[in-house]
Design a protein around this motif. Structure first.
Motif, PDB file in Angstrom:
ATOM      1  N   TYR A 566       0.863  -1.187   0.000  1.00 25.25           N
ATOM      2  CA  TYR A 566       0.000   0.000   0.000  1.00 25.25           C
ATOM      3  C   TYR A 566       0.895   1.230   0.000  1.00 25.25           C
ATOM      4  O   TYR A 566       1.849   1.319   0.786  1.00 25.25           O
ATOM      5  CB  TYR A 566      -0.901   0.016   1.238  1.00 25.25           C
ATOM      6  N   TRP A 572      -2.537  -3.661  -2.978  1.00 23.88           N
ATOM      7  CA  TRP A 572      -2.805  -4.965  -3.564  1.00 23.88           C
ATOM      8  C   TRP A 572      -2.303  -6.067  -2.643  1.00 23.88           C
ATOM      9  O   TRP A 572      -1.490  -5.844  -1.744  1.00 23.88           O
ATOM     10  CB  TRP A 572      -2.193  -5.112  -4.957  1.00 23.88           C
ATOM     11  N   ALA A 580      -4.354  -9.100  -6.528  1.00 24.41           N
ATOM     12  CA  ALA A 580      -5.721  -8.583  -6.482  1.00 24.41           C
ATOM     13  C   ALA A 580      -5.749  -7.340  -5.596  1.00 24.41           C
ATOM     14  O   ALA A 580      -4.907  -7.182  -4.698  1.00 24.41           O
ATOM     15  CB  ALA A 580      -6.674  -9.641  -5.931  1.00 24.41           C
ATOM     16  N   LEU A 582      -6.616  -4.823  -2.612  1.00 23.55           N
ATOM     17  CA  LEU A 582      -6.879  -5.062  -1.200  1.00 23.55           C
ATOM     18  C   LEU A 582      -8.362  -4.874  -0.897  1.00 23.55           C
ATOM     19  O   LEU A 582      -8.954  -3.855  -1.283  1.00 23.55           O
ATOM     20  CB  LEU A 582      -6.075  -4.093  -0.330  1.00 23.55           C
ATOM     21  N   PRO A 583      -9.004  -5.837  -0.217  1.00 22.86           N
ATOM     22  CA  PRO A 583     -10.386  -5.619   0.233  1.00 22.86           C
ATOM     23  C   PRO A 583     -10.441  -4.408   1.159  1.00 22.86           C
ATOM     24  O   PRO A 583      -9.449  -4.054   1.805  1.00 22.86           O
ATOM     25  CB  PRO A 583     -10.725  -6.913   0.988  1.00 22.86           C
ATOM     26  N   SER A 584     -11.613  -3.780   1.243  1.00 18.10           N
ATOM     27  CA  SER A 584     -11.734  -2.542   2.027  1.00 18.10           C
ATOM     28  C   SER A 584     -11.343  -2.740   3.481  1.00 18.10           C
ATOM     29  O   SER A 584     -10.692  -1.877   4.083  1.00 18.10           O
ATOM     30  CB  SER A 584     -13.167  -2.006   1.934  1.00 18.10           C
ATOM     31  N   SER A 585     -11.719  -3.884   4.101  1.00 20.60           N
ATOM     32  CA  SER A 585     -11.372  -4.107   5.507  1.00 20.60           C
ATOM     33  C   SER A 585      -9.867  -4.235   5.680  1.00 20.60           C
ATOM     34  O   SER A 585      -9.294  -3.727   6.645  1.00 20.60           O
ATOM     35  CB  SER A 585     -12.076  -5.363   6.035  1.00 20.60           C
ATOM     36  N   MET A 586      -9.191  -4.906   4.745  1.00 19.34           N
ATOM     37  CA  MET A 586      -7.740  -5.058   4.839  1.00 19.34           C
ATOM     38  C   MET A 586      -7.039  -3.734   4.548  1.00 19.34           C
ATOM     39  O   MET A 586      -6.006  -3.414   5.157  1.00 19.34           O
ATOM     40  CB  MET A 586      -7.259  -6.145   3.888  1.00 19.34           C
ATOM     41  N   GLU A 588      -8.171  -0.841   5.331  1.00 22.48           N
ATOM     42  CA  GLU A 588      -8.294  -0.081   6.567  1.00 22.48           C
ATOM     43  C   GLU A 588      -7.264  -0.550   7.597  1.00 22.48           C
ATOM     44  O   GLU A 588      -6.688   0.254   8.328  1.00 22.48           O
ATOM     45  CB  GLU A 588      -9.712  -0.239   7.126  1.00 22.48           C
ATOM     46  N   ALA A 651     -13.909  -8.327   8.101  1.00 33.30           N
ATOM     47  CA  ALA A 651     -14.475  -8.380   6.749  1.00 33.30           C
ATOM     48  C   ALA A 651     -15.991  -8.244   6.784  1.00 33.30           C
ATOM     49  O   ALA A 651     -16.600  -7.765   5.827  1.00 33.30           O
ATOM     50  CB  ALA A 651     -14.066  -9.686   6.060  1.00 33.30           C
TER      51      ALA A 651
END
Length: 709
Positions: A566, A572, A580, A582-586, A588, A651
């Motif tokens: 990040y 990613w 892929a 990064l999911p929003s929770s990760m 954060e 998540a």
């Protein structure tokens, strides 16, 4: 806390017709085998023998109730103090709930929560602290040989609660998670909306806390709670088990007798009376993931001490059987099925509610509402038969016996009634004894009068929770209820000039402890390697690289290497040659890792963004962009961080209380770095990392940082 939880007896048996299409038939009203008692003759009145209690008051005004029971291997007890929903200040709704959790986790000033828990484990004892409508409740059990230290621990907790900041923080996170998840249970949603509707438009603010109410509660409020509510003259201790009364009296006097009464009058309940401001009509609460619709209909009811209490209990059972038969007829004629029950919820200090609760397939929600509005009045209008009354009395007596099935449980319940001044000092004045007499002498006329007086279909508030798009026909004319909650934000509400000034002083001490401002400000990059364990991955090796605004982590463990990157703009995650976003929770979480680096936190006082607040005892609270928040506990002598507390979003969107505990500090090039980091999430150990090596300002490049796996 969901709406108003009623500790009083809720007399309602689930009535199920057609068993969701499985062909089970219910008997017609007044005939056949009763579906609750299964045709078994219930014992005559007088079977329930209320436990004998010895009662006295301590010099500080605290009432003590004890009952000897030689059949109990454990000694059980409760401590009650006047607090709860009915006592919470209007601007601090949820205060008792928060206080209960902080007491449970935080312990006293002399023993913190972890120390108390270790003692309980050693003794094989149990302790639970909770909030109810009208009291803060402490329940406990232990062996007789541990009763003396148990009472001393509890008295110390009541006299000198610790109320540590970390325990408050944990309590708030737990309750926030409950708010985030409370719309997942359709029946819970229907009951909550119903209770709020009973108390008017602003009921959600007056009965249960939201995010804003939780954020408003601070340590100062808990201290005021201690002064106003944790007082012996508003409390009661009840004990039952196999013991010598004289010995127990001495233990109680030596422990709780030292609890000093506070100044001023004991707390009085707020006036929260249903019906006067009740929201009427049909209310719709959308729960999109529901396969069934839940319905709650009703209005205000009676108090537990009212003369109509037992007639209402029996009346509910009579109506249950009538609804059972009516729904069976509907299943045969119209092809729709449902489950309905009537509940009479009562409490000694407030009016309860008369409720009809139902479960129905989503496609039949409108028919269920029509049943309550049109057919229930017809069922009420039919004359009551002697056979219906007898069946209703048997059912009610069985429900009373369920309450009394264990002597320790019955003792606790009778002590709770005594706490609310129901019943006299002897067994003759005990409510259970009176209820059995009322039940034995109950007439058909009294049940008919209860039906006319206490069930008013024209005043029903009807709440339906379910997937409205699946209702067929649609539910027309319903008022939709907004179930959304404003997301929690970082606290940062204590900020004032003095708090900020002290916070900056302590950050200066933190900078000095870590190596000095000049050294910390000179850090341009670093690489650190750890060994440790992570859930789901077992033993790992973690390589973390940092340069201004950019963070990269590479984890080697079971399943290969996982890389996370990040740079403040993009993020990613890579594994096995695949990358892929990064999911929003990760995302954060990574932002939080950047924000919480100890040397960066120490320098935040030099930045204009965010807030800095001193909370006392070496604790500094900081906020930043992206609603980042951290609370650093500093060693008051060295200035080194002992731990950093923060919030972590899962998540699923829930917030977890987390903390990083630092130890084994090492001097590397004039800068102190933690050699061991223990991470806890939700109060439990999550991971432990041990530093292998670190280097900083070695010319780390952006190309190295961005390299794909």
């Amino acid at each position: 806390m969901r709406g108003i939880p009623m500790r009083g007896i809720c007399m309602g048996a689930l009535i199920s017709a057609a068993a969701w299409g499985q062909g089970q038939k219910a008997p017609a009203a007044g005939r056949g085998v009763d579906s609750l008692t299964m045709g078994v003759k219930i014992a005559e009145p007088g079977r329930i023998q209320t436990p004998a209690m010895e009662s006295w008051k301590l010099g500080n005004g605290m009432r003590v109730l004890i009952g000897v029971n030689t059949g109990l291997p454990l000694i059980s007890g409760t401590v009650l103090v006047r607090a709860g929903v009915l006592f919470d200040p209007a601007d601090r709704i949820g205060l008792t709930e928060v206080a209960a959790r902080v007491l449970q986790h935080g312990g006293s000033r002399k023993q913190d929560g972890a120390q108390m828990l270790r003692k309980l484990d050693e003794w094989g004892a149990k302790l639970a602290i909770s909030a109810d409508v009208s009291e803060l409740r402490v329940t406990f059990s232990c062996l007789g040989r541990h009763l003396k230290p148990m009472l001393e621990m509890l008295a110390e907790l009541m006299r000198e609660p610790g109320f540590p900041v970390e325990a408050l923080e944990r309590a708030q996170v737990e309750l926030r998670n409950g708010i985030a998840e409370r719309n997942n249970n359709p029946m819970g949603v229907a009951l909550r909306v119903f209770q709020e509707a009973m108390h008017g438009e602003n009921a959600s603010r007056r009965l249960s806390p939201g995010y804003a109410e939780l954020e408003a509660i601070q340590i100062e409020d808990l201290r005021r709670f201690q002064e106003q509510y944790l007082r012996p003259d508003a409390g009661q201790l009840a004990l039952t088990g196999d013991f010598e009364i004289a010995a127990v009296r001495e233990m109680v006097e030596n422990s709780f007798g030292r609890w000093e009464a506070g100044a001023g009058a004991t707390p009085a309940p707020a006036q929260r009376k249903p019906d006067g401001q009740a929201v009427k009509g049909v209310l719709l609460a959308r729960t999109p993931d529901s396969e069934t619709a839940m319905l709650v209909a009703g209005h205000s009811g009676i108090r537990m001490a009212d003369a109509g209490y037992i007639p209402s209990m029996v009346m509910a059972q009579v109506l249950n059987r009538r609804m059972e038969a009516a729904i069976e007829r509907n299943a045969r004629r119209a092809g729709w099925t449902a489950s309905f029950s009537m509940a009479v919820e009562t409490h000694p200090l407030m009016e309860g509610t008369i409720q009809i609760r139902g479960t129905v397939r989503t496609g039949s929600a409108a028919k269920a509402v029509e049943f309550v509005q049109n057919q229930v009045p017809e069922l009420l209008a039919s004359p009551v038969t002697e056979e219906e009354v007898e069946n209703g009395k048997q059912r009610t007596r069985l429900l009373l016996e369920v309450r009394a099935e264990q002597e320790a449980r019955l003792f606790e319940y009778c002590a709770w009634l005594r706490f609310h001044q129901m019943g006299g000092e002897g067994a003759a004045g005990d409510p259970f004894t009176q209820w059995q007499k009322d039940l034995a002498g109950l007439t058909k006329g009294a049940v008919e009068q209860a039906m006319k007086k206490h069930v008013r279909p024209g005043q029903f508030t009807v709440v339906v929770a379910g997937h409205a798009e699946s209702f067929f026909p649609p539910l027309s004319g319903a008022r939709e209820i907004d179930l959304s909650s404003t997301p929690a934000k970082a606290p940062g509400i204590r900020t004032n000039e003095e708090s900020r000034r002290q916070g900056l002083v302590w950050l200066g001490k933190m900078r000095h402890g870590l190596g000095g401002e000049e050294k910390l400000a000179s850090i341009k990059d670093y690489r650190v390697e750890y060994e440790g364990e992570l859930p789901g991955r077992g033993a790992i090796k973690l390589r973390e690289s940092w340069m201004e605004g950019t963070l990269r982590q590479d984890q080697d463990g079971a399943g290969g290497t996982v890389s996370i990157f990040y740079n403040g703009k993009i993020g990613w995650m890579g594994r096995g040659g695949l990358v892929a976003p990064l999911p929003s929770s990760m995302l954060e979480q990574v932002r939080g890792d950047l924000f919480r680096q100890p040397f960066r936190l120490a320098l935040r006082g030099k930045e204009k963004a965010g807030t800095v607040d001193y909370l006392g005892s070496g604790s500094v609270e900081l906020t930043g962009e992206h609603e980042q928040w951290a609370r650093v506990q500093l060693d008051e002598e060295t200035g080194l961080p002992k731990k950093t507390s923060y919030r972590l979003r899962t998540a699923a969107g829930a917030l977890l209380q987390a903390e990083d505990v630092y130890s084994d500090w090492r001097n590397e090039g004039g800068v102190m770095w933690p050699g061991r980091i223990l991470t806890r999430r939700g109060g439990s150990g999550y991971s432990e990392l041990r530093m292998v090596r670190i280097e900083w300002n070695k010319g780390l490049t952006q190309t190295e940082m961005e390299k794909k796996p």
